[in-house]
Design an enzyme around this catalytic site. Structure first.
Site, PDB file in Angstrom:
ATOM      1  N   ARG A   1       0.897  -1.170   0.000  1.00 32.71           N
ATOM      2  CA  ARG A   1       0.000   0.000   0.000  1.00 32.71           C
ATOM      3  C   ARG A   1       0.918   1.197   0.000  1.00 32.71           C
ATOM      4  O   ARG A   1       1.687   1.401   0.952  1.00 32.71           O
ATOM      5  CB  ARG A   1      -0.906  -0.016   1.238  1.00 32.71           C
ATOM      6  CG  ARG A   1      -1.627   1.294   1.463  1.00 32.71           C
ATOM      7  CD  ARG A   1      -2.722   1.184   2.475  1.00 32.71           C
ATOM      8  NE  ARG A   1      -3.815   0.357   1.997  1.00 32.71           N
ATOM      9  CZ  ARG A   1      -4.993   0.230   2.603  1.00 32.71           C
ATOM     10  NH1 ARG A   1      -5.234   0.893   3.709  1.00 32.71           N
ATOM     11  NH2 ARG A   1      -5.937  -0.553   2.099  1.00 32.71           N
TER      12      ARG A   1
ATOM     13  N   HIS B   1      -7.459   0.808  -6.302  1.00 31.09           N
ATOM     14  CA  HIS B   1      -7.551  -0.198  -5.234  1.00 31.09           C
ATOM     15  C   HIS B   1      -8.054  -1.514  -5.855  1.00 31.09           C
ATOM     16  O   HIS B   1      -9.169  -1.953  -5.584  1.00 31.09           O
ATOM     17  CB  HIS B   1      -8.496   0.317  -4.141  1.00 31.09           C
ATOM     18  CG  HIS B   1      -8.319  -0.341  -2.815  1.00 31.09           C
ATOM     19  ND1 HIS B   1      -7.459  -1.407  -2.601  1.00 31.09           N
ATOM     20  CD2 HIS B   1      -8.913  -0.087  -1.601  1.00 31.09           C
ATOM     21  CE1 HIS B   1      -7.532  -1.772  -1.335  1.00 31.09           C
ATOM     22  NE2 HIS B   1      -8.396  -0.991  -0.712  1.00 31.09           N
TER      23      HIS B   1
ATOM     24  N   GLN C   1      -9.477  -4.486  -3.742  1.00 31.36           N
ATOM     25  CA  GLN C   1     -10.790  -4.157  -3.165  1.00 31.36           C
ATOM     26  C   GLN C   1     -11.912  -4.430  -4.183  1.00 31.36           C
ATOM     27  O   GLN C   1     -12.908  -5.069  -3.873  1.00 31.36           O
ATOM     28  CB  GLN C   1     -10.808  -2.671  -2.766  1.00 31.36           C
ATOM     29  CG  GLN C   1     -12.170  -2.152  -2.334  1.00 31.36           C
ATOM     30  CD  GLN C   1     -12.606  -2.697  -0.989  1.00 31.36           C
ATOM     31  OE1 GLN C   1     -11.895  -2.582  -0.014  1.00 31.36           O
ATOM     32  NE2 GLN C   1     -13.802  -3.291  -0.930  1.00 31.36           N
TER      33      GLN C   1
ATOM     34  N   ASP D   1     -18.115   5.982  -0.742  1.00 34.81           N
ATOM     35  CA  ASP D   1     -16.776   5.956  -0.141  1.00 34.81           C
ATOM     36  C   ASP D   1     -16.571   7.299   0.571  1.00 34.81           C
ATOM     37  O   ASP D   1     -17.404   8.215   0.455  1.00 34.81           O
ATOM     38  CB  ASP D   1     -15.731   5.735  -1.259  1.00 34.81           C
ATOM     39  CG  ASP D   1     -14.333   5.432  -0.738  1.00 34.81           C
ATOM     40  OD1 ASP D   1     -14.167   5.263   0.489  1.00 34.81           O
ATOM     41  OD2 ASP D   1     -13.399   5.380  -1.564  1.00 34.81           O
TER      42      ASP D   1
ATOM     43  N   CYS E   1     -16.521   0.343   0.830  1.00 34.20           N
ATOM     44  CA  CYS E   1     -15.272  -0.404   1.031  1.00 34.20           C
ATOM     45  C   CYS E   1     -14.800  -0.357   2.474  1.00 34.20           C
ATOM     46  O   CYS E   1     -14.013  -1.206   2.892  1.00 34.20           O
ATOM     47  CB  CYS E   1     -14.199   0.129   0.091  1.00 34.20           C
ATOM     48  SG  CYS E   1     -13.946   1.898   0.281  1.00 34.20           S
TER      49      CYS E   1
ATOM     50  N   ARG F   1     -13.053  -9.658   1.467  1.00 31.21           N
ATOM     51  CA  ARG F   1     -11.636  -9.296   1.240  1.00 31.21           C
ATOM     52  C   ARG F   1     -10.753 -10.512   1.532  1.00 31.21           C
ATOM     53  O   ARG F   1      -9.813 -10.794   0.805  1.00 31.21           O
ATOM     54  CB  ARG F   1     -11.210  -8.130   2.162  1.00 31.21           C
ATOM     55  CG  ARG F   1     -11.902  -6.800   1.947  1.00 31.21           C
ATOM     56  CD  ARG F   1     -11.648  -6.173   0.589  1.00 31.21           C
ATOM     57  NE  ARG F   1     -10.262  -6.006   0.230  1.00 31.21           N
ATOM     58  CZ  ARG F   1      -9.459  -5.027   0.640  1.00 31.21           C
ATOM     59  NH1 ARG F   1      -9.906  -4.106   1.461  1.00 31.21           N
ATOM     60  NH2 ARG F   1      -8.202  -4.953   0.212  1.00 31.21           N
TER      61      ARG F   1
END
Ligand code: CP
Length: 336
Positions: free
Chosen positions: A104, A131, A134, A229, A270, A298
């Site tokens: 990340r 992402h 995700q 988000d 998310c 996930r």
């Protein structure tokens, strides 16, 4: 599949994405039956984090453990990440010790550089651009909650809110799979031309559609899935008053807004969520919400990514070969 890195949803063909969705399904079912084979026994995942994480970190670490391998959490201040050692050298060294890396990074360019010098697969666990791990989870979750009789090519997915890194990946993967994607946001918070061009190209190939609009009521009126988000991110603290003014109340997900969608609509996020900012408690905790199913997925998604990218690279030894080495080491140990 011959896969190198997963830095962007566009790294995969739509068929490779569908294959991964099938793999997530079978690994999730095997795990639920407590019959998951140790496909990555003895393998190591190096996890480089420049930013905090709950879901990405825990899901990758648990996935690796469940598959018989193990994961190392590597963060700035604890490793020489681009300060006392170049990023290229860090990538080369980690590749000599770990079988696969996930990262990340604050900047997408850092991710690209890490992958350029790594000699093992690199999985992108979020950058300022995208992402991809995700959104692979997100389309799997959509498949699980797909309205009866529908296929990906029938789905209307509406993202309400800021053009975040999650929005870029989601609009790209959804249009790759032929879905009808709408982004509802104030003009100043709509995606840049470059992201739109990628999605439009995907639509040409898949039959999907893309619409960017300020009309949130119309955008949700046909949605099978509504996704939202955060409205601001690390480094955007100075912009909070302007952003709040631009989005609130029109773009906040409330149960009243969800009622404007078809009755089967599902709400996705998310996470982490700023509760009562981009979505109200009532909406996030309503029967429309599948945010915790999405979060759990996930874990199942990371298992599939780790297996797809790493398992084909691992040398598989039979019991005879293992015995040869065990005997050799045992004989040597007699000397001590
Ligand atoms: N959605 C997501 O990536 O969560 P984390 O920041 O907790 O990893």
């Amino acid at each position: 599949m011959k896969l190198k890195h997963y830095l962007d949803t566009q790294d995969l063909t739509s068929q490779e994405i569908l294959n991964l969705l099938d793999l997530i399904r079978v690994l999730k079912d095997a795990d639920k039956a407590r019959c998951l084979p140790p496909l990555l026994e003895g393998a190591s995942l190096g996890m480089v984090f420049e930013e905090p994480s709950t879901r990405t970190r825990v899901s990758f670490e648990v996935a690796m453990t469940k598959l018989g391998g193990h994961a190392l959490y590597l963060k700035p201040g604890e490793i020489h990440l681009g300060e006392r050692e170049s990023l290229a050298d860090t990538a080369r060294v980690l590749s000599r010790m770990c079988d696969i890396l996930m990262a990340r990074t604050l900047k997408h360019e850092t991710m690209l550089e890490l992958a350029k010098y790594a000699t093992v697969p690199v999985l992108n666990g979020l950058t300022d651009y995208n992402h991809p791990t995700q959104v692979l989870c997100d389309v799997f979750t959509m498949q699980e909650f797909m309205p009866a009789g529908k296929h990906f090519s029938d789905l209307n997915v509406t993202f309400v809110g800021d053009a975040t890194n999650v929005l870029s990946s989601l609009m790209h993967i959804c249009t790759q799979l032929g879905m009808h994607f709408t982004h509802a946001a104030p003009k100043a918070y709509q995606p840049p031309k470059r992201w739109i061009e990628i999605a439009e190209e995907n639509c040409k190939n898949s039959g999907g559609t893309l619409e960017i609009t300020e009309d949130v009521g119309k955008a949700v009126s046909r949605a099978d899935f509504i996704y939202t988000d955060l409205w601001w991110w690390v480094g955007q603290e100075d912009e909070i008053p302007d952003r709040r003014k631009a989005f609130m109340p029109k773009y906040q997900i409330t149960t009243d807004l969800l009622k404007k969608a078809p009755s089967h609509v599902k709400l996705m996020h998310c996470l982490p969520a700023s509760r009562n900012v981009e979505a109200t408690d009532d909406a996030l905790d309503s029967n429309y919400s599948i945010i915790f199913d999405q979060a759990e997925n996930r874990l199942h998604t990371q298992k599939a990514l780790l297996v797809a990218f790493l398992y084909p690279l691992l040398k598989k030894n039979g019991p005879e070969e293992k015995k040869v080495w065990k005997d050799k080491i045992h004989t040597m140990l007699q000397k001590f």
